[in-house]
Each structure stands twice: as structure tokens, then as C-alpha cells.
Design an enzyme around this catalytic site. Structure first.
Site, PDB file in Angstrom:
ATOM      1  N   SER A  77      -3.614   2.958   2.346  1.00 36.73           N
ATOM      2  CA  SER A  77      -4.344   4.140   2.822  1.00 36.73           C
ATOM      3  C   SER A  77      -5.246   4.763   1.754  1.00 36.73           C
ATOM      4  CB  SER A  77      -3.372   5.185   3.385  1.00 36.73           C
ATOM      5  OG  SER A  77      -2.724   4.668   4.529  1.00 36.73           O
ATOM      6  N   GLU A  79       1.881  -7.935   5.036  1.00 36.80           N
ATOM      7  CA  GLU A  79       1.699  -8.452   6.404  1.00 36.80           C
ATOM      8  C   GLU A  79       2.132  -9.921   6.476  1.00 36.80           C
ATOM      9  OE1 GLU A  79      -2.339  -7.078   6.738  1.00 36.80           O
ATOM     10  OE2 GLU A  79      -1.569  -5.040   6.842  1.00 36.80           O
ATOM     11  N   GLY A  81      -7.795  -1.597   2.233  1.00 36.59           N
ATOM     12  CA  GLY A  81      -7.867  -2.255   3.536  1.00 36.59           C
ATOM     13  C   GLY A  81      -8.958  -1.632   4.382  1.00 36.59           C
ATOM     14  N   GLY A  82      -8.554  -0.783   5.330  1.00 37.76           N
ATOM     15  CA  GLY A  82      -9.476  -0.203   6.313  1.00 37.76           C
ATOM     16  C   GLY A  82     -10.762   0.359   5.729  1.00 37.76           C
ATOM     17  N   TRP A 103     -10.375  -7.434   3.764  1.00 33.64           N
ATOM     18  CA  TRP A 103     -10.968  -7.244   5.103  1.00 33.64           C
ATOM     19  C   TRP A 103     -10.053  -7.729   6.226  1.00 33.64           C
ATOM     20  CZ3 TRP A 103     -16.696  -9.117   3.880  1.00 33.64           C
ATOM     21  CH2 TRP A 103     -17.253  -8.206   2.976  1.00 33.64           C
TER      22      TRP A 103
END
Ligand code: 13P
Length: 254
Positions: free
Chosen positions: A214, A98, A235-236, A10
């Protein structure tokens, strides 16, 4: 062979209340209709406690997104593996791109964190992956082998079964351009070879290798069927139960 593992990262999204609600919906859905996969969610540090409460005794496990390499000390702003265990974490994500690229975490930093996390009893999702420039220079497997070699240096044989590897090509993260099944299975085969050479056939062949970058409900069924993919790091699309749950179920429906 272990069952697949699907993890929702998240990142820096959500208040305590947002994360609690999201976690509760995911846990409730998976309790009502169990999936034959392991599932974990990784909220921001501030929401670990409410998410632990929301998932309760469900099958959903708790992951943190990072940790320090010491169990305590004068490290302003850091959180230790012991503290993550104390709050109820099962996993910690280490070496995310990241962290490596934005916060300049080196392979050596990652290795130190791996050792501390293993020592505290956390399971680890170790992220590796190349940049677009490295891929274009045909350095993908060289870069990933280096990341693995250094990070796993201290992973004593007893520790390797507590480690999952996540291949996340930097160019596929948050871009909407996932790697193709061919690219993924090629890299995952390289990672498998590395693991078998380093830890022997019996142990090296058991480590799960997740793909991330993705992932969405449309591409997940194909990714789940891809050779050498034993899970997904999302992720998203993990920020909404309505997109995360179909991804979790893409393995069940294979
Ligand atoms: P996206 O799924 O948003 O590309 O993020 C992938 C990722 O970084 C998971 O750790």
C-alpha cells in the site's frame, strides 16, 4: 551504501500496448529529470519484450515477477531464468506473497528458484512477510527469519550482493493499510541483523531492504525517510506514471 531501489510490480495488469506506453512515459520522465535512485518495472511475462523496447537505453531496468527453478525442460506453462535473461531482464521477483499464498509456493520452492536465478545472472528481489494472524501471534520475526534462512541457503557469499530483500507484510498488500514506520523499521532491523549474522558485517550491511504494501505518493515521503528502508516495492500505485513517479522521487527529495 547502495542508492535506493524503487520497483513497480505491475502484477497481472496490462496489454502489451498499455505496458509499452506506461514504461515509455516513466523512462522519458526519468531521462529528462534523473532521480538518484535505481528504478525497475516488472510487467507481466507477455509484456516483457515491449517494455524492454520502451525503456531502451534509459536507466529503467526490467524485472520479471517469477521464474522456474530449471533453465529448461518439460514444465508446461513455466518460464526459466535463462529465458528471462534472454529477453533482457535484469531482475526477478521471487517469493512474492501472492505466489506463496495463492499458488502455494513453499520456502523450498523459493530457494530452488533463487539458485537458478543467480546461476543465470539475474538479480533477485526476494519478498518476505507475515500474515495478520502471524503478526497478532507475535511471530513476525520468526516467520521472516525462516523465509530468509531457507531462501538464502544456497546464496553463496558471491551471490548475496545480487539480492535485494523486500519486506511486504501480507496484511498491507492491496489493502490501503501500509505498515507504520515503527513497524517497518523494527522488522527491517531484524532482517539486517539476520543478514549481518549470516553473511558478516561488511556484506550483510550492504543488502538493500525494500518495503512494500500500500505504498502511494502520500505515504512514500515518510516511508523513504524511515530507518532501514532502502527502497520500495510498489503494486497498485505503480500502474500509473503520475502516481509511480512521485514515489520514485520521494527518495530524491529527502
Ligand atoms: P500494493 O502496493 O498494491 O499494496 O502491492 C504491493 C505489492 O504486492 C508489490 O509487490
Amino acid at each position: 551504501m547502495k542508492i535506493p531501489l524503487v520497483v513497480g510490480n505491475w502484477k497481472m495488469h496490462g496489454t502489451q500496448a498499455d505496458c509499452f506506453d506506461r514504461a515509455r512515459m516513466i523512462a522519458k520522465d526519468l531521462d529528462e529529470t534523473p532521480a538518484s535512485v535505481e528504478v525497475a518495472v516488472a510487467p507481466p511475462f507477455t509484456a516483457l519484450a515491449p517494455v524492454k523496447q520502451a525503456i531502451g537505453n534509459s536507466k529503467v531496468q526490467l524485472a520479471a515477477q517469477n521464474c522456474h527453478w530449471q533453465q529448461n525442460g518439460a514444465f508446461t506453462g513455466e518460464v526459466s531464468p535463462t529465458m528471462l535473461r534472454d529477453i533482457g531482464c535484469d531482475f526477478v521477483i521471487l517469493g512474492h506473497s501472492e505466489r506463496r499464498h495463492i499458488f502455494h509456493e513453499s520456502d523450498v520452492f523459493v530457494a530452488k528458484k533463487m539458485n537458478a536465478a543467480l546461476e543465470s545472472g539475474l538479480r533477485i528481489i526476494l519478498c518476505v512477510g507475515e500474515t495478520l494472524q502471524e503478526r497478532r501471534k507475535r511471530q513476525t520475526l520468526r516467520i521472516i527469519s525462516r523465509q530468509l534462512r531457507i531462501a538464502l541457503k544456497g546464496a553463496i557469499k558471491d551471490g548475496i550482493d545480487k539480492i535485494e530483500i523486500a519486506y511486504e507484510p501480507v496484511w498491507a498488500i492491496g489493502t490501503g493499510h501500509n505498515a507504520t514506520p515503527e513497524q517497518i523499521s523494527q522488522v527491517h532491523a531484524g532482517i539486517r541483523l539476520f543478514l549481518v549474522k549470516s553473511f558478516g558485517e561488511e556484506i550483510g550491511s550492504q543488502v538493500r531492504i525494500l518495503y512494500g504494501g500500500s505504498v502511494n505518493p502520500d505515504n512514500a515521503p515518510e516511508l523513504a525517510k524511515t530507518a532501514n528502508v532502502s527502497g520500495l516495492l510498489v503494486g497498485g500505485a505503480s500502474l500509473k506514471p503520475e502516481t509511480f513517479l512521485p514515489i520514485v522521487r520521494s527518495f530524491t527529495e529527502n
